[in-house]
Design a protein around this motif. Structure first.
Motif, PDB file in Angstrom:
ATOM      1  N   ASP A  42     -85.992 -63.655  79.109  1.00 21.39           N
ATOM      2  CA  ASP A  42     -86.344 -64.470  80.270  1.00 21.39           C
ATOM      3  C   ASP A  42     -87.365 -65.543  79.907  1.00 21.39           C
ATOM      4  O   ASP A  42     -87.523 -66.514  80.645  1.00 21.39           O
ATOM      5  N   ASN A  43     -88.053 -65.349  78.783  1.00 15.75           N
ATOM      6  CA  ASN A  43     -89.036 -66.333  78.342  1.00 15.75           C
ATOM      7  C   ASN A  43     -88.357 -67.425  77.519  1.00 15.75           C
ATOM      8  O   ASN A  43     -87.391 -67.159  76.796  1.00 15.75           O
ATOM      9  N   PRO A  44     -88.851 -68.646  77.586  1.00 18.03           N
ATOM     10  CA  PRO A  44     -88.238 -69.727  76.789  1.00 18.03           C
ATOM     11  C   PRO A  44     -88.571 -69.573  75.305  1.00 18.03           C
ATOM     12  O   PRO A  44     -89.522 -68.891  74.928  1.00 18.03           O
ATOM     13  N   GLY A  45     -87.779 -70.269  74.477  1.00 11.94           N
ATOM     14  CA  GLY A  45     -88.032 -70.246  73.040  1.00 11.94           C
ATOM     15  C   GLY A  45     -86.980 -69.455  72.283  1.00 11.94           C
ATOM     16  O   GLY A  45     -86.150 -68.738  72.862  1.00 11.94           O
ATOM     17  N   GLU A  46     -87.011 -69.592  70.964  1.00 11.81           N
ATOM     18  CA  GLU A  46     -86.039 -68.923  70.121  1.00 11.81           C
ATOM     19  C   GLU A  46     -86.393 -67.450  69.919  1.00 11.81           C
ATOM     20  O   GLU A  46     -87.560 -67.045  69.984  1.00 11.81           O
ATOM     21  N   LEU A  47     -85.366 -66.678  69.643  1.00 10.34           N
ATOM     22  CA  LEU A  47     -85.540 -65.256  69.367  1.00 10.34           C
ATOM     23  C   LEU A  47     -85.594 -65.021  67.861  1.00 10.34           C
ATOM     24  O   LEU A  47     -84.934 -65.716  67.084  1.00 10.34           O
ATOM     25  N   THR A  48     -86.365 -64.032  67.457  1.00  5.20           N
ATOM     26  CA  THR A  48     -86.385 -63.566  66.069  1.00  5.20           C
ATOM     27  C   THR A  48     -85.735 -62.188  66.037  1.00  5.20           C
ATOM     28  O   THR A  48     -86.165 -61.288  66.780  1.00  5.20           O
ATOM     29  N   ILE A  49     -84.717 -62.028  65.214  1.00  2.00           N
ATOM     30  CA  ILE A  49     -83.954 -60.778  65.189  1.00  2.00           C
ATOM     31  C   ILE A  49     -83.950 -60.208  63.775  1.00  2.00           C
ATOM     32  O   ILE A  49     -83.679 -60.925  62.809  1.00  2.00           O
ATOM     33  N   THR A  50     -84.285 -58.937  63.663  1.00  2.86           N
ATOM     34  CA  THR A  50     -84.242 -58.238  62.376  1.00  2.86           C
ATOM     35  C   THR A  50     -83.422 -56.966  62.514  1.00  2.86           C
ATOM     36  O   THR A  50     -83.334 -56.369  63.598  1.00  2.86           O
ATOM     37  N   HIS A  51     -82.830 -56.570  61.406  1.00  6.51           N
ATOM     38  CA  HIS A  51     -82.044 -55.334  61.338  1.00  6.51           C
ATOM     39  C   HIS A  51     -82.622 -54.454  60.242  1.00  6.51           C
ATOM     40  O   HIS A  51     -82.979 -54.941  59.156  1.00  6.51           O
ATOM     41  N   GLU A  52     -82.725 -53.160  60.507  1.00  6.41           N
ATOM     42  CA  GLU A  52     -83.159 -52.183  59.509  1.00  6.41           C
ATOM     43  C   GLU A  52     -82.113 -51.079  59.438  1.00  6.41           C
ATOM     44  O   GLU A  52     -81.742 -50.504  60.461  1.00  6.41           O
ATOM     45  N   VAL A  53     -81.656 -50.793  58.232  1.00  8.07           N
ATOM     46  CA  VAL A  53     -80.608 -49.785  58.043  1.00  8.07           C
ATOM     47  C   VAL A  53     -81.135 -48.704  57.102  1.00  8.07           C
ATOM     48  O   VAL A  53     -81.517 -48.993  55.962  1.00  8.07           O
ATOM     49  N   THR A  54     -81.178 -47.458  57.594  1.00  4.57           N
ATOM     50  CA  THR A  54     -81.563 -46.313  56.769  1.00  4.57           C
ATOM     51  C   THR A  54     -80.310 -45.551  56.389  1.00  4.57           C
ATOM     52  O   THR A  54     -79.543 -45.130  57.261  1.00  4.57           O
ATOM     53  N   ASP A  55     -80.066 -45.394  55.076  1.00  4.81           N
ATOM     54  CA  ASP A  55     -78.838 -44.730  54.636  1.00  4.81           C
ATOM     55  C   ASP A  55     -79.015 -43.207  54.639  1.00  4.81           C
ATOM     56  O   ASP A  55     -80.117 -42.695  54.892  1.00  4.81           O
ATOM     57  N   PRO A  56     -77.953 -42.445  54.393  1.00  5.93           N
ATOM     58  CA  PRO A  56     -78.042 -40.983  54.468  1.00  5.93           C
ATOM     59  C   PRO A  56     -78.994 -40.354  53.466  1.00  5.93           C
ATOM     60  O   PRO A  56     -79.357 -39.182  53.616  1.00  5.93           O
ATOM     61  N   ASP A  57     -79.411 -41.101  52.444  1.00  4.32           N
ATOM     62  CA  ASP A  57     -80.387 -40.574  51.488  1.00  4.32           C
ATOM     63  C   ASP A  57     -81.824 -40.907  51.869  1.00  4.32           C
ATOM     64  O   ASP A  57     -82.766 -40.527  51.165  1.00  4.32           O
ATOM     65  N   GLY A  58     -82.026 -41.653  52.968  1.00  3.70           N
ATOM     66  CA  GLY A  58     -83.371 -41.964  53.416  1.00  3.70           C
ATOM     67  C   GLY A  58     -83.945 -43.249  52.870  1.00  3.70           C
ATOM     68  O   GLY A  58     -85.157 -43.464  52.926  1.00  3.70           O
ATOM     69  N   PHE A  59     -83.099 -44.147  52.350  1.00  2.76           N
ATOM     70  CA  PHE A  59     -83.562 -45.446  51.856  1.00  2.76           C
ATOM     71  C   PHE A  59     -83.240 -46.527  52.882  1.00  2.76           C
ATOM     72  O   PHE A  59     -82.185 -46.497  53.534  1.00  2.76           O
TER      73      PHE A  59
END
Length: 472
Positions: free
Chosen positions: A294-311
């Motif tokens: 609802d606020n103006p301006g660009e969004l910053t989006i990050t993704h974090e993926v943890t694999d089955p070994d915990g990395f």
């Protein structure tokens, strides 16, 4: 899991007569403080009185995401004890940071470390006493965490937990250590299946104020005030427990709802769909470009993926893709932040099947174990599924006093319930790996540890056609 539970029941029935075992005379482990750096697997639960859903859990620079139930698995290179933290995202865009501690032992490659209000407050109290600073201040000081944990020995920890338990009286589940015992966070406090320690955190808050340990109800009203140094006395007679009236009135208070308002709407799609069965290797893509604020301006989006070994791997941008290769559960977290510094984190779990004909993999998705206290007749065991398979809830297995409980952690590689590991039995046809441990409550007898270990190995290979190993 019905066939697996049946196999487990048969194993318990067949081995009860064989495993009246003597205690291993040398099952201690060294401190390992000067050992070479190696990977250690750390798992547990993060919770605030409700699950720490989609939290980021870190040991130094190594981090891993929690799932919706607050369970996490982290693989980290470390050769010393250290503080850990968990950043739990709230619905309103704020983040709550809880601290806990990792105790390093070079001989133990799997550890259970929980984050909850008790672990945080106890460490805060110890830091105030030992370092004259709050746990938050100590954590950002280069030398403070090492000095803090050098004095926070297992004995000190046990004493402080015991004294806090004495203050809380019957509300504290007997014998529970919030740092390292199995901990299940229930999102519904009214549920009859809640964890007793989780229930305590729904109704009571702990704070360190000056030289005092405070107990508050969930409305912020002070119930008791105890000098911090009393937590180190190992004498419950120096404390004043909460009264029955205080306990009763506190648990009758409504639980405040979790923060809800957030100007950000996080919208994402996946390719392939999460509804599809995922066979590795497979390119998996997440598109969160339709998210908005609802606020103006660009969004910053990050993704974090943890694999089955915990990395963990991190990606920047609305669209992220990676190839899924390992069998088991991946935890994918998406964080969207706007120009007004609001943020929102959501996540999901990707279940990846095993490659047909590939070697089985165990230990990444929890276990079913025999909880303490053990009786003389208890069988001290733990069970893992193959290739990231999930138990859900462990169904009780009734054979004498035997029952099992779900743990987010893999089975212990050295000791469980103070009993040394005999070895493991891998039954590929049932997709199970069973860990057998000594029961220290049983009296010594004529048979040696090695003889009982061999009896268990024979049962595994001949009766169940499994593959036995004296090591994990």
């Amino acid at each position: 899991m019905k066939n697996k539970t049946l196999i487990y029941s048969l194993i318990i029935c067949a081995t009860l007569t064989l495993l009246a075992c003597s205690k291993d005379e040398d099952n201690g482990a060294g401190t390992g403080e000067n050992a070479d750096i190696s990977y250690h697997r750390i798992s547990g639960t993060t919770a605030l009185g409700r699950p720490g859903s989609w939290a980021t859990n870190c040991l130094d620079e190594a981090c891993a995401g929690s799932n919706a139930e607050g369970f996490y698995l982290l693989s980290a290179q470390t050769n010393s004890s250290t503080l850990m933290f968990s950043d739990i995202p709230e619905a309103d865009g704020t983040t709550v940071r809880l601290y806990s501690r990792y105790r390093h032992d070079a001989e133990v490659t799997s550890s259970l470390v929980n984050f909850n209000p008790s672990t945080h407050a106890i460490l805060d109290a110890w830091s105030t006493l030992n370092q004259q600073s709050s746990i938050e201040e100590c954590a950002v000081d280069v030398s403070c965490p090492t000095a803090l944990l050098s004095g926070f020995t297992p004995d000190v920890e046990a004493t402080m937990v015991s004294q806090v338990a004495a203050i809380m009286g019957p509300m504290w589940p007997e014998g529970r250590n919030p740092f390292s015992d199995v901990y299940i966070a229930d999102p519904n406090p009214a549920s009859p299946s809640y964890d007793a320690l989780d229930r305590l955190h729904d109704y009571f808050h702990f704070e360190v104020s000056g030289e005092y340990w405070l107990v508050l109800d969930n409305q912020g009203n002070e119930l008791s005030r105890t000098p911090l140094d009393s937590l180190l006395n190992d004498n419950p007679n120096t404390l004043v427990p909460l009264t029955e009236i205080q306990l009763q009135e506190s648990v009758e208070l409504p639980i405040p709802p979790a923060p809800a308002r957030n100007p950000i709407s996080l919208v994402y799609s996946t390719t392939p769909s999460l509804a599809n069965s995922i066979d590795p290797p497979l390119l998996f893509e997440v598109d969160s470009s339709r998210s908005r604020s609802d606020n103006p301006g660009e969004l910053t989006i990050t993704h974090e993926v943890t694999d089955p070994d915990g990395f963990r791997e991190t990606y920047n941008g609305a669209v992220a893709a990676t190839t899924l290769e390992l069998p088991g559960n991946y935890i994918w977290l998406i964080t969207v932040a706007d120009a007004a510094n609001y943020s929102l984190t959501r996540g999901f779990v990707i279940q990846v099947a095993a490659i047909e004909g590939a070697a089985p993999v165990f230990g990444g998705a929890g276990s079913c174990f025999t909880p303490a206290p053990l009786s003389v007749n208890s069988l001290n065991t733990c069970m893992e599924t193959q290739n990231g398979g999930a138990f859900g809830v462990c169904e009780p297995v009734n054979s004498g006093s035997i029952h099992t409980q779900y743990s987010p952690a893999p089975c212990a590689n050295e000791v469980q319930n103070e009993g040394a590991l005999f070895g493991t039995c891998t039954i590929v046809t049932s997709e199970l790996k069973l860990f057998f441990y000594d029961n220290p409550e049983r009296p010594n007898n004529a048979d040696s540890f090695e003889r009982k270990q061999q009896d268990t190995a024979t049962l595994c290979t001949l009766f169940f056609e499994g593959e036995w190993s004296n090591t994990p």
